[in-house]
Scaffold this motif. Structure first.
Motif, PDB file in Angstrom:
ATOM      1  N   TYR A   1       0.838  -1.209   0.000  1.00  0.00           N
ATOM      2  CA  TYR A   1       0.000   0.000   0.000  1.00  0.00           C
ATOM      3  C   TYR A   1       0.874   1.261   0.000  1.00  0.00           C
ATOM      4  O   TYR A   1       0.648   2.187  -0.798  1.00  0.00           O
ATOM      5  N   LEU A   2       1.881   1.312   0.865  1.00  0.00           N
ATOM      6  CA  LEU A   2       2.767   2.477   0.922  1.00  0.00           C
ATOM      7  C   LEU A   2       3.543   2.645  -0.384  1.00  0.00           C
ATOM      8  O   LEU A   2       3.767   3.777  -0.849  1.00  0.00           O
ATOM      9  N   LYS A   3       3.922   1.551  -0.986  1.00  0.00           N
ATOM     10  CA  LYS A   3       4.621   1.609  -2.273  1.00  0.00           C
ATOM     11  C   LYS A   3       3.710   2.199  -3.346  1.00  0.00           C
ATOM     12  O   LYS A   3       4.129   3.045  -4.152  1.00  0.00           O
ATOM     13  N   ASN A   4       2.447   1.777  -3.357  1.00  0.00           N
ATOM     14  CA  ASN A   4       1.495   2.300  -4.343  1.00  0.00           C
ATOM     15  C   ASN A   4       1.255   3.794  -4.147  1.00  0.00           C
ATOM     16  O   ASN A   4       1.152   4.555  -5.123  1.00  0.00           O
ATOM     17  N   LEU A   5       1.141   4.220  -2.888  1.00  0.00           N
ATOM     18  CA  LEU A   5       0.970   5.646  -2.620  1.00  0.00           C
ATOM     19  C   LEU A   5       2.140   6.444  -3.177  1.00  0.00           C
ATOM     20  O   LEU A   5       1.957   7.508  -3.794  1.00  0.00           O
ATOM     21  N   THR A   6       3.348   5.937  -2.968  1.00  0.00           N
ATOM     22  CA  THR A   6       4.546   6.645  -3.424  1.00  0.00           C
ATOM     23  C   THR A   6       4.605   6.710  -4.948  1.00  0.00           C
ATOM     24  O   THR A   6       4.970   7.745  -5.523  1.00  0.00           O
ATOM     25  N   GLU A   7       4.231   5.637  -5.601  1.00  0.00           N
ATOM     26  CA  GLU A   7       4.231   5.635  -7.070  1.00  0.00           C
ATOM     27  C   GLU A   7       3.247   6.662  -7.618  1.00  0.00           C
ATOM     28  O   GLU A   7       3.532   7.348  -8.609  1.00  0.00           O
ATOM     29  N   THR A   8       2.107   6.781  -6.972  1.00  0.00           N
ATOM     30  CA  THR A   8       1.135   7.796  -7.395  1.00  0.00           C
ATOM     31  C   THR A   8       1.673   9.196  -7.131  1.00  0.00           C
ATOM     32  O   THR A   8       1.526  10.104  -7.960  1.00  0.00           O
ATOM     33  N   LEU A   9       2.318   9.382  -5.987  1.00  0.00           N
ATOM     34  CA  LEU A   9       2.904  10.678  -5.645  1.00  0.00           C
ATOM     35  C   LEU A   9       3.954  11.105  -6.670  1.00  0.00           C
ATOM     36  O   LEU A   9       4.035  12.280  -7.047  1.00  0.00           O
ATOM     37  N   ARG A  10       4.746  10.164  -7.140  1.00  0.00           N
ATOM     38  CA  ARG A  10       5.830  10.468  -8.081  1.00  0.00           C
ATOM     39  C   ARG A  10       5.325  11.019  -9.412  1.00  0.00           C
ATOM     40  O   ARG A  10       6.083  11.659 -10.147  1.00  0.00           O
TER      41      ARG A  10
END
Length: 340
Positions: free
Chosen positions: A8-17
């Protein structure tokens, strides 16, 4: 749970990028997280309805329910850049939600706060959004056990059975005010929207058949009361399960305008924001001990017209000033007259 949260945290970061992410861009990740949390905890029949809204009014962003009748709770999400949830707690928007709905989560996708009956009972941070923003990498996972405990509490919620007219009136009144102010009034103001056109049709019908001098503001009030009171009247005729979709079956054929209202609400495609809050009102009535409440009026000598007497109880809680004025301009008495 650990792998789920790391993903979940990885997905959030990918969206943020991506650089152009808005609050709504993160909704899919939270939706997936809630569903998978339920699966891990072996909770069956969990559905998540996402309700993006154009303004700060209306319903919370997510409804968690079983897809039929039972509503677990609501989630209000803020953009990850909103790191001060203490400030959000004090906003009118969240205060309205906490005053209306008994099981609510507030989150910025990294921090989660759970409220029960308006009081914060748990909170947890699973990662630091500042790390994701500055380093463009997923932050280290924190507090897995506390996160699980918070969602255990959230999923375990069920409405207590309502056994008295007074307690039922309180629960219905706060939801009816929300329906009036945050849903009907907002939809009426959305010129050109499908919901606006549908409600304007009812506004014109109410003016033609009930109150010729009705204003749109008065209509929002009378329509909200009519929905709640119609649901109550239908509930008194229902045995077993009760819901928004079943309500139409219990509206007498002799009450044409009320059947039109509930045909729209129960069977047709009403605005999603309207469906959500009406579902919530219907569930309150579903867990209410209607027979005991009606018996209460019989016991106190008011059994001849219990629906009318409950309307008095409801109105005293919903808006005491309206109760004092008691004019048809301010109450749905013509509709109540139809019902009884």
């Amino acid at each position: 749970m650990k792998k789920l949260l790391e993903h979940y945290l990885k997905n959030l970061t990918e969206t943020l990028r991506r650089g152009d992410a808005r609050e709504e861009s993160y909704y899919k990740h939270l939706d997936e997280l809630v569903r998978q949390c339920a699966e891990i905890q072996e909770i069956k029949n969990v559905d998540v309805t996402i309700l993006p809204k154009k303004t700060e009014a209306g319903n919370p962003d997510f409804r968690v329910w079983d897809g039929k009748n039972h509503i677990t709770g609501y989630i209000e999400a803020k953009d990850p850049s909103v790191t001060n949830l203490d400030y959000i707690e004090g906003t009118e928007q969240l205060e309205r939600y906490l005053a209306t709905f008994p099981n609510v989560i507030l989150t910025n996708f990294y921090e989660f706060r759970l409220y029960r009956d308006g009081q914060r009972i748990a909170q947890v941070m699973i990662g630091r959004p500042v790390i994701a923003k500055r380093l463009q990498t997923a932050p280290p996972l924190e507090n897995v056990d506390r996160f699980k405990e918070l969602f255990d509490l959230f999923f375990s919620f069920s409405l207590p059975k309502v056994k008295t007219a007074r307690s039922l009136a309180i629960e219905l009144a706060k939801r009816t005010r929300f329906l009036r102010d945050e849903v009907i009034s907002v939809e009426m103001a959305e010129n050109g929207s499908k919901g606006h056109k549908q409600l304007i049709g009812f506004f014109e019908a109410f003016k033609k058949y009930l109150i010729s001098t009705l204003t749109q503001k008065q209509f929002a009030d009378i329509y909200a009361q009519t929905i709640t009171y119609g649901l109550f009247a239908a509930r008194t005729r229902a045995n077993g399960e009760f819901s928004r979709r079943l309500a139409f079956d219990y509206i007498p054929h002799t009450i044409g305008i009320l059947r039109d209202v509930f045909r729209f609400i129960s069977l047709e495609e009403a605005p999603k924001s309207l469906e959500i809050i009406v579902d919530d009102i219907a569930e309150i009535l579903n867990v209410a001990d209607a027979n005991k409440i009606l018996h209460e009026y019989h016991r106190t000598g008011k059994g001849r017209d219990p629906i009318i007497h409950f309307y008095e109880t409801f109105l005293a809680t919903y808006d005491p000033e309206i109760r004092e004025r008691r004019g048809v301009y301010y109450t749905p008495e013509p509709v109540v007259g139809y019902i009884v």
